[in-house]
Design a protein around this motif. Structure first.
Motif, short mmCIF file in Angstrom:
data_model
loop_
_atom_site.label_atom_id
_atom_site.label_comp_id
_atom_site.label_asym_id
_atom_site.label_seq_id
_atom_site.Cartn_x
_atom_site.Cartn_y
_atom_site.Cartn_z
N GLY A 62 5.64 6.16 6.62
CA GLY A 62 6.18 4.85 6.25
C GLY A 62 5.18 4.03 5.70
O GLY A 62 5.63 2.81 5.46
N ILE A 63 3.87 4.28 5.50
CA ILE A 63 2.84 3.20 4.92
C ILE A 63 2.93 3.06 3.43
O ILE A 63 2.63 4.32 2.87
CB ILE A 63 1.61 3.60 5.69
CG1 ILE A 63 1.39 3.66 6.91
CG2 ILE A 63 0.41 2.58 5.10
CD1 ILE A 63 1.50 2.23 7.87
N SER A 64 3.33 2.19 2.83
CA SER A 64 3.66 1.96 1.21
C SER A 64 2.99 0.98 0.82
O SER A 64 2.97 0.78 -0.30
CB SER A 64 5.06 2.24 0.90
OG SER A 64 5.81 1.19 1.73
N LYS A 65 2.76 -0.27 1.67
CA LYS A 65 2.39 -1.62 1.09
C LYS A 65 1.12 -2.01 1.83
O LYS A 65 0.98 -1.65 2.90
CB LYS A 65 3.54 -2.53 1.32
CG LYS A 65 4.89 -1.98 0.54
CD LYS A 65 6.01 -3.09 1.01
CE LYS A 65 7.28 -2.59 0.45
NZ LYS A 65 8.34 -3.56 0.97
N PRO A 66 0.08 -2.82 1.10
CA PRO A 66 -0.92 -3.41 1.68
C PRO A 66 -0.56 -4.15 3.02
O PRO A 66 -1.27 -3.89 3.96
CB PRO A 66 -1.31 -4.36 0.75
CG PRO A 66 -0.83 -3.75 -0.49
CD PRO A 66 0.38 -3.20 -0.29
N GLU A 67 0.53 -4.70 2.97
CA GLU A 67 0.62 -5.54 4.46
C GLU A 67 0.88 -4.57 5.54
O GLU A 67 0.48 -5.02 6.65
CB GLU A 67 1.89 -6.44 4.13
CG GLU A 67 3.29 -5.79 3.64
CD GLU A 67 3.35 -6.02 2.26
OE1 GLU A 67 4.52 -6.13 1.59
OE2 GLU A 67 2.31 -6.09 1.33
N GLN A 68 1.42 -3.51 5.32
CA GLN A 68 1.74 -2.25 6.35
C GLN A 68 0.23 -1.88 6.63
O GLN A 68 -0.12 -1.45 8.09
CB GLN A 68 2.59 -1.44 5.83
CG GLN A 68 3.93 -1.50 5.67
CD GLN A 68 4.91 -0.79 5.03
OE1 GLN A 68 4.41 0.07 4.18
NE2 GLN A 68 6.02 -0.37 5.67
N VAL A 69 -0.71 -1.61 5.89
CA VAL A 69 -2.14 -1.01 6.19
C VAL A 69 -2.59 -2.49 7.04
O VAL A 69 -3.17 -2.03 8.17
CB VAL A 69 -2.80 -1.00 4.98
CG1 VAL A 69 -4.33 -0.88 5.22
CG2 VAL A 69 -2.31 0.12 4.19
N LYS A 70 -2.56 -3.50 6.61
CA LYS A 70 -3.14 -4.78 7.14
C LYS A 70 -2.54 -4.78 8.85
O LYS A 70 -3.36 -5.00 9.92
CB LYS A 70 -2.90 -6.14 6.64
CG LYS A 70 -3.68 -7.07 7.43
CD LYS A 70 -3.37 -8.45 6.70
CE LYS A 70 -4.34 -9.59 7.44
NZ LYS A 70 -4.15 -9.95 8.64
N ALA A 71 -1.32 -4.57 8.95
CA ALA A 71 -0.50 -4.70 10.25
C ALA A 71 -0.98 -3.64 11.33
O ALA A 71 -1.35 -3.80 12.27
CB ALA A 71 0.99 -4.78 10.02
N ALA A 72 -1.34 -2.44 10.51
CA ALA A 72 -1.62 -1.06 11.45
C ALA A 72 -3.22 -1.70 11.93
O ALA A 72 -3.26 -1.50 13.10
CB ALA A 72 -1.73 0.07 10.19
#
Length: 269
Positions: free
Chosen positions: A213-223
């Motif tokens: 479910g990782i598809s956006k830069p903000e999700q990378v940052k949140a991880a």
């Protein structure tokens, strides 16, 4: 050579996390696939997670299933995939290369023989999606014998017993599931609470990379803000391939933009 260890040391020194794209080797054909994989590296991928074409990818959603279908329609063989990986390894000697695949592909070749062939091609790790930890002993043995990291999955609801086993047997990195279900960019990752990452650390598990479910830069940052060592993105990467099958130049340009943006999001505050 411990390419994952070297990668994490470098990233820690840079105060950054890892971005790891996933694609299926041979999608949509061997020639284009090699260009895609090289583009991912040139665009800033810290490591690669690669699938091999398979007829029944039960852990995958429709996007990655379609990638396997395209590769199989192009008559791509496992032998051709390993030959491609060998060429990539020669060109990029430092980047960690992982395989994410299914047990039938391994067992049909023979577990020891498959791991030996993967090692010869320069593969650093193998994750087998449909083998639970309690059945992983022969794969762990083959991995140790061949010098390959056996990647283990940490589900969001992992028990202390599971965490302890992962800590005992994990190497390279730990695949931390962002949510239950199959792969797909359509369903957002449920970013794990910091306490789950802390528990992995408590049991001395290999560094966690968040996937699903990782598809956006903000999700990378949140991880990364949650304590993960990085993030893996599969369906979003494969979607770019699927949307540009008739225009390789545009496909590669869009992959470059995507990987660059996802990698930029790994920088810690």
């Amino acid at each position: 050579m411990d390419r994952y260890g070297d990668m994490f040391k470098r990233l820690n020194a840079d105060n950054a996390g890892a971005f790891v794209p996933f694609v299926t080797v041979g999608d949509p054909c061997i020639e284009t696939s090699e260009k895609i994989i090289c583009q991912l590296i040139e665009s800033g991928a810290d490591a690669l997670e690669l699938g091999l074409p398979y007829s029944d990818p039960i852990a995958d959603g429709p996007t990655i299933q379609a990638a396997s279908i395209r590769a199989r329609e192009s008559k791509v063989t496992t032998a051709q995939c390993f030959e491609l990986l060998g060429r990539v390894r020669q060109k990029y000697p430092q980047i960690p290369i992982g395989l994410l695949l299914y047990s039938n592909l391994v067992m049909s070749a023979g577990i020891e023989a498959f791991y030996k062939r993967a090692s010869e091609a320069g593969v650093d790790s193998i994750l087998i999606a449909d083998v639970p930890l309690r059945e992983a002993k022969p794969f762990l043995a083959a991995a140790e014998h061949s010098g390959i990291n056996q990647i283990l999955i940490a589900p969001p609801n992992a028990s202390d017993e599971t965490m302890a086993l992962i800590g005992e047997h994990s190497s390279g990195y730990t695949y931390l599931l962002g949510r239950a279900g199959v792969t797909g960019a359509e369903t957002a990752a449920e970013i794990p609470a910091a306490e789950l990452v802390d528990k992995l650390s408590q049991y001395q598990c290999a560094p966690p990379l968040l996937g699903f479910g990782i598809s956006k830069p903000e999700q990378v940052k949140a991880a990364i803000d949650a304590g993960a060592a990085g993030a893996i993105s599969g369906s979003a990467t494969v979607n770019i391939i699927a949307q540009n099958l008739d225009d390789t130049r545009t496909m590669l340009a869009q992959l470059d933009t995507f990987v660059s943006a996802m990698k930029a999001a790994t920088q810690k505050d």
